[in-house]
Design an enzyme around this catalytic site. Structure first.
Site, PDB file in Angstrom:
ATOM      1  N   ASP A  84      21.434 -48.247  -6.957  1.00 19.84           N
ATOM      2  CA  ASP A  84      21.156 -47.942  -5.543  1.00 19.84           C
ATOM      3  C   ASP A  84      22.272 -48.474  -4.652  1.00 19.84           C
ATOM      4  O   ASP A  84      22.479 -49.688  -4.558  1.00 19.84           O
ATOM      5  CB  ASP A  84      19.816 -48.599  -5.163  1.00 19.84           C
ATOM      6  CG  ASP A  84      19.354 -48.246  -3.753  1.00 19.84           C
ATOM      7  OD1 ASP A  84      20.000 -47.423  -3.082  1.00 19.84           O
ATOM      8  OD2 ASP A  84      18.324 -48.813  -3.338  1.00 19.84           O
TER       9      ASP A  84
ATOM     10  N   HIS B 136      11.090 -48.946  -2.641  1.00 16.18           N
ATOM     11  CA  HIS B 136      11.937 -50.136  -2.712  1.00 16.18           C
ATOM     12  C   HIS B 136      11.551 -51.077  -1.571  1.00 16.18           C
ATOM     13  O   HIS B 136      11.815 -50.762  -0.403  1.00 16.18           O
ATOM     14  CB  HIS B 136      13.393 -49.654  -2.601  1.00 16.18           C
ATOM     15  CG  HIS B 136      14.429 -50.727  -2.558  1.00 16.18           C
ATOM     16  ND1 HIS B 136      15.749 -50.463  -2.231  1.00 16.18           N
ATOM     17  CD2 HIS B 136      14.370 -52.066  -2.794  1.00 16.18           C
ATOM     18  CE1 HIS B 136      16.444 -51.576  -2.278  1.00 16.18           C
ATOM     19  NE2 HIS B 136      15.631 -52.572  -2.595  1.00 16.18           N
TER      20      HIS B 136
HETATM   21  C1  DX5 Z   1      20.089 -49.659   1.000  1.00 17.35           C
HETATM   22  C2  DX5 Z   1      19.001 -48.815   0.399  1.00 17.35           C
HETATM   23  C3  DX5 Z   1      19.466 -47.565  -0.215  1.00 17.35           C
HETATM   24  C4  DX5 Z   1      20.214 -46.636   0.711  1.00 17.35           C
HETATM   25  C5  DX5 Z   1      21.208 -45.893  -0.112  1.00 17.35           C
HETATM   26  O1  DX5 Z   1      19.538 -50.839   1.405  1.00 17.35           O
HETATM   27  O2  DX5 Z   1      18.322 -49.553  -0.602  1.00 17.35           O
HETATM   28  O3  DX5 Z   1      18.423 -46.893  -0.896  1.00 17.35           O
HETATM   29  O4  DX5 Z   1      19.378 -45.723   1.384  1.00 17.35           O
HETATM   30  O5  DX5 Z   1      22.040 -45.175   0.730  1.00 17.35           O
HETATM   31  P1  DX5 Z   1      23.520 -44.752   0.281  1.00 17.35           P
HETATM   32  O6  DX5 Z   1      23.348 -43.855  -0.918  1.00 17.35           O
HETATM   33  O7  DX5 Z   1      24.050 -44.065   1.490  1.00 17.35           O
HETATM   34  O8  DX5 Z   1      24.265 -46.012  -0.059  1.00 17.35           O
HETATM   35 ZN    ZN Z   2      16.824 -48.463  -1.809  1.00 21.22          ZN
END
Ligand code: DX5
Ligand code: ZN
Length: 209
Positions: free
Chosen positions: A168, A64
């Protein structure tokens, strides 16, 4: 349901062990958050980490890009072993279609990520040019934030339009069921999995949806 643990929430000093544990627990992909300190405030990891991870696991690497200039990142990440690469549709000063084609030129699946405040119309001109949509259910930048239910309509919108609907941000044992009911095919999860007393159980619970 496919599950993509986000290693942003893991202890990076133990990544080799963590990756083995995630494989054994049935994770489908490994989600890797690349941040450049401009598109979002923080700086995380890049092609060196992806290369090391690609040597440590057969799990597809789901990368990402939260960066202002994805054109600088795509080739090194693809060579390092990324299998899916997402760019953000908010980069309106960029030629999104060409960037998606550039991702394809390396044999990777191309993905488009959409922030909570962006309308789906920001993605529709490119529907023929990407396989995976990454619906952000938090503002990108860090893990451990609260799921924004506004994402649910967006998830439903993409049903039957893309190969994978990946959600996400803020996924836990409750919000995962909302995302699943709305039509998600894959869930990214960071803090829920890594703060769980038994991460493998958390992965199995998400996979069972
Ligand atoms: C946030 C990221 C996510 C993050 C998700 O900017 O894109 O991938 O690591 O973490 P959680 O599941 O804790 O929201
Ligand atoms: Zn992410």
């Amino acid at each position: 349901m496919k599950v993509a643990p986000s290693i942003l929430s893991a202890n990076w000093l133990n990544l080799a062990k963590t990756v083995n544990m995630l494989e054994d627990a049935g994770a489908d992909w490994l989600h890797i958050d690349v941040m450049d300190g401009h598109f979002v405030p923080d700086i995380t990891m890049g092609s060196q980490m992806v290369s090391n991870l690609a040597q440590a696991t057969l799990l597809p690497l789901d990368v990402h890009l939260m960066v202002d200039n994805p054109e600088h990142f795509i080739e090194p990440l693809a060579i390092a072993g990324a299998k899916h690469i997402y760019i953000h549709c908010e980069l309106t000063n960029k030629d999104i279609k060409s960037l998606l084609q550039y991702i394809h030129s390396f044999g990777c699946k191309a993905g488009l990520a959409i922030n909570p405040e962006s309308p789906v119309a920001a993605t529709t001109p490119f529907l023929d040019h990407f396989e995976n949509i990454l619906v952000m259910s938090v503002n990108p930048g860090k893990s451990g934030q609260k799921f924004m239910p506004e994402a649910l309509n967006k998830i439903s919108f993409f049903c039957d339009k893309v190969e994978e609907i990946v959600v996400d941000g803020g996924i836990n044992n409750y919000t995962s069921t909302l995302a699943a009911d709305a039509g998600a095919s894959a869930l990214v999860s960071g803090s829920y999995i890594f703060n769980h007393s038994n991460p493998a159980t958390a992965i199995q619970q998400l996979k069972s949806l």
